[in-house]
Design a protein around this motif. Sequence first.
Motif, PDB file in Angstrom:
ATOM      1  N   GLY A 242       0.905  -1.200   0.103  1.00 53.14           N
ATOM      2  CA  GLY A 242      -0.025   0.129  -0.116  1.00 53.14           C
ATOM      3  C   GLY A 242       0.852   1.287  -0.011  1.00 53.14           C
ATOM      4  O   GLY A 242       2.065   1.362   0.416  1.00 53.14           O
ATOM      5  N   ARG A 243       0.338   2.460  -0.510  1.00 57.86           N
ATOM      6  CA  ARG A 243       1.111   3.768  -0.817  1.00 57.86           C
ATOM      7  C   ARG A 243       1.526   4.292   0.713  1.00 57.86           C
ATOM      8  O   ARG A 243       2.676   4.751   0.878  1.00 57.86           O
ATOM      9  N   GLU A 244       0.906   3.876   1.864  1.00 58.34           N
ATOM     10  CA  GLU A 244       1.392   4.601   3.083  1.00 58.34           C
ATOM     11  C   GLU A 244       2.603   3.792   3.461  1.00 58.34           C
ATOM     12  O   GLU A 244       3.337   4.567   4.102  1.00 58.34           O
ATOM     13  N   ALA A 245       2.707   2.567   3.298  1.00 59.93           N
ATOM     14  CA  ALA A 245       3.791   1.931   3.662  1.00 59.93           C
ATOM     15  C   ALA A 245       5.128   2.365   2.836  1.00 59.93           C
ATOM     16  O   ALA A 245       6.288   2.653   3.341  1.00 59.93           O
ATOM     17  N   ALA A 246       4.989   2.702   1.589  1.00 65.37           N
ATOM     18  CA  ALA A 246       5.887   3.336   0.867  1.00 65.37           C
ATOM     19  C   ALA A 246       6.478   4.652   1.222  1.00 65.37           C
ATOM     20  O   ALA A 246       7.403   5.000   1.317  1.00 65.37           O
ATOM     21  N   LEU A 247       5.323   5.563   1.343  1.00 62.30           N
ATOM     22  CA  LEU A 247       5.675   6.675   1.908  1.00 62.30           C
ATOM     23  C   LEU A 247       6.348   7.007   3.400  1.00 62.30           C
ATOM     24  O   LEU A 247       7.047   7.670   3.614  1.00 62.30           O
ATOM     25  N   ASP A 248       6.000   6.070   4.225  1.00 61.51           N
ATOM     26  CA  ASP A 248       6.620   5.957   5.694  1.00 61.51           C
ATOM     27  C   ASP A 248       8.108   5.555   5.271  1.00 61.51           C
ATOM     28  O   ASP A 248       8.933   6.229   6.041  1.00 61.51           O
ATOM     29  N   VAL A 249       8.469   4.872   4.560  1.00 59.67           N
ATOM     30  CA  VAL A 249       9.915   4.491   4.324  1.00 59.67           C
ATOM     31  C   VAL A 249      10.563   5.423   3.831  1.00 59.67           C
ATOM     32  O   VAL A 249      11.680   5.953   4.058  1.00 59.67           O
ATOM     33  N   ALA A 250       9.981   6.233   2.777  1.00 58.68           N
ATOM     34  CA  ALA A 250      10.601   7.210   2.152  1.00 58.68           C
ATOM     35  C   ALA A 250      10.906   8.227   3.143  1.00 58.68           C
ATOM     36  O   ALA A 250      12.118   8.941   3.198  1.00 58.68           O
ATOM     37  N   GLN A 251       9.923   8.629   4.032  1.00 53.69           N
ATOM     38  CA  GLN A 251      10.048   9.739   4.864  1.00 53.69           C
ATOM     39  C   GLN A 251      11.179   9.203   5.908  1.00 53.69           C
ATOM     40  O   GLN A 251      11.972   9.978   6.510  1.00 53.69           O
ATOM     41  N   GLN A 252      11.288   8.052   6.380  1.00 47.28           N
ATOM     42  CA  GLN A 252      12.354   7.451   7.369  1.00 47.28           C
ATOM     43  C   GLN A 252      13.677   7.717   6.741  1.00 47.28           C
ATOM     44  O   GLN A 252      14.541   8.202   7.465  1.00 47.28           O
ATOM     45  N   LEU A 253      13.855   7.666   5.302  1.00 48.12           N
ATOM     46  CA  LEU A 253      15.149   7.827   4.651  1.00 48.12           C
ATOM     47  C   LEU A 253      15.500   9.317   4.448  1.00 48.12           C
ATOM     48  O   LEU A 253      16.385   9.469   3.869  1.00 48.12           O
ATOM     49  N   GLY A 254      14.150  10.187   4.462  1.00 48.06           N
ATOM     50  CA  GLY A 254      14.420  11.579   3.739  1.00 48.06           C
ATOM     51  C   GLY A 254      14.572  11.625   2.494  1.00 48.06           C
ATOM     52  O   GLY A 254      15.155  12.351   1.969  1.00 48.06           O
ATOM     53  N   TYR A 255      13.792  10.673   1.770  1.00 47.88           N
ATOM     54  CA  TYR A 255      13.986  10.552   0.302  1.00 47.88           C
ATOM     55  C   TYR A 255      13.123  11.579  -0.519  1.00 47.88           C
ATOM     56  O   TYR A 255      11.873  11.618  -0.157  1.00 47.88           O
ATOM     57  N   PRO A 256      13.723  12.312  -1.281  1.00 41.68           N
ATOM     58  CA  PRO A 256      13.011  13.566  -1.552  1.00 41.68           C
ATOM     59  C   PRO A 256      12.312  13.413  -3.047  1.00 41.68           C
ATOM     60  O   PRO A 256      11.531  14.304  -3.597  1.00 41.68           O
ATOM     61  N   HIS A 257      12.119  12.258  -3.709  1.00 44.14           N
ATOM     62  CA  HIS A 257      11.545  11.850  -4.912  1.00 44.14           C
ATOM     63  C   HIS A 257      10.562  11.154  -5.043  1.00 44.14           C
ATOM     64  O   HIS A 257      10.466  10.370  -5.899  1.00 44.14           O
ATOM     65  N   THR A 258       9.733  11.114  -4.059  1.00 41.98           N
ATOM     66  CA  THR A 258       8.421  10.179  -4.010  1.00 41.98           C
ATOM     67  C   THR A 258       7.481  10.593  -5.207  1.00 41.98           C
ATOM     68  O   THR A 258       6.530   9.745  -5.514  1.00 41.98           O
ATOM     69  N   ARG A 259       7.822  11.559  -6.010  1.00 44.98           N
ATOM     70  CA  ARG A 259       6.968  11.975  -7.096  1.00 44.98           C
ATOM     71  C   ARG A 259       6.989  10.605  -8.087  1.00 44.98           C
ATOM     72  O   ARG A 259       5.914  10.495  -8.919  1.00 44.98           O
ATOM     73  N   PHE A 260       7.975   9.955  -7.937  1.00 41.36           N
ATOM     74  CA  PHE A 260       8.436   8.903  -9.041  1.00 41.36           C
ATOM     75  C   PHE A 260       7.075   7.654  -8.536  1.00 41.36           C
ATOM     76  O   PHE A 260       7.075   6.694  -9.571  1.00 41.36           O
ATOM     77  N   LEU A 261       6.604   7.558  -7.499  1.00 38.41           N
ATOM     78  CA  LEU A 261       5.645   6.611  -7.082  1.00 38.41           C
ATOM     79  C   LEU A 261       4.253   6.803  -8.151  1.00 38.41           C
ATOM     80  O   LEU A 261       3.684   5.927  -8.243  1.00 38.41           O
TER      81      LEU A 261
END
Length: 449
Positions: A242-261
């Motif tokens: 699910g999307r929330e799981a992906a966004l949560d990991v991206a936030q943990q990493l400080g990954y700034p390019h989640t637009r590619f989801l």
Amino acid sequence: MLRSLKRHLARGLTYALAIALVPLLAGVAGLGTRMVTSVRTDTAPPPYNGALPEPPRHDPTKRTAVVIAANSGTEGSDFLAPYEVLARSGAFNVYAVAPERRITHLFPGAPILRGVDIVPHYSFAGYDAAIGGDPDLIVIPFLPYEQAPEYQQIMAWIRAHAGPDTILLSICAGAKNLADTGLLDGRSATTHHYTFPLIAQAHPDVNLVRGVRYVKDGNLISSAGVTSGVDATLFTLQHMLGREAALDVAQQLGYPHTRFLDDPAYDPPATALSIGATAPPLANMFLSGYQPGSSSLGVALYSGISEIALASVVDTYPHEGRLTVHTVAPERAVVLSRHGLALVPRWGFADAPQLDRIVLPGHVGDAEAAVFERWAAERQQLPVERIHAAGGYFYDVTFSDMARRAGSAVADETVYLLEYPLGSGPAASPLLPAGLVARIAALALLGLA
């Protein structure tokens, strides 16, 4: 008057040629020397006979993800980044699996460069005995040694464990390895920009897609080059959890390019000087040819180090063209990463060679850092740089540091090679470092002498 103008033009062209010729010849000579000396014979890790930790305890309530490694060599970011993304989700048993459970090299982009050494959790036989069954996810990084005796064993293991519910995720040029299994025939995939012609020639039935960070075709997901593996793995989390799981990991990493989801479209900037689709970009090696000698980068390994922080250092700086990575820890014994990956340093404090710079990747406590700082001050007469201490996504910080130290031309070339969406180095960074500019200017003046 016309004759005089021609004389002036001829004289000007002669001066221009004299100014350009000596630096150009010096650069070409340096490039040739660098290309010969960069073919290292010591990238393979020395044997390690020390104690190995037990593999992580299997949790039957979680899904299982296997990240493949080849004992002959595996691309570093392709392996380390998906490993941490999956592990941070908390939804998987994540295992590093290789043909044999022995020390294995993760190289930075090209097998001739030295990276970091690991010991997988399981051999293929060990995984089958301890876990069994088909994994929910198999990650296939770039495994370059197709002539190695183990290669067909790896292909056969992937085919045997690609069950009807298994997702196969290839990273970067790992798409070529996935294609070699036959499982990509008639399917769509993407890969590193250097690898498209290789797959097209060897596997014409594969539908290759350019200009995207990843492609999904049924149970097959493939990423574009190197750092695109983070986007593809986050997308895989979104698909499976699910999307929330992906966004949560991206936030943990400080990954700034989640637009590619939402939209994987990506057009990498063509900033590199290349001599062909499978050849490495040459601008960095050409520029490094003006700088005599080589540089030794010490990379500190400590318990709990972030796998992506480590990759952001060992997979980037070697592309400056004159740098060798030396991983260091208090002793040459296994160091467990943040998510339980067994890292083996090349050196302990007692036998480490003289280094030119020492960096401490990731976020580390003062007590842990002090161990390295005392050793570095006493034995190396160097400071230890906590390169990521100020925060920010690890690769952004590393590329900014590279641009400041080596010039934005070198950083841009590395960004291009690793297909990172930064686009270019920081605008405030000089194109070339002042010392290099002075050296080229001195050669130009020599041409006028």
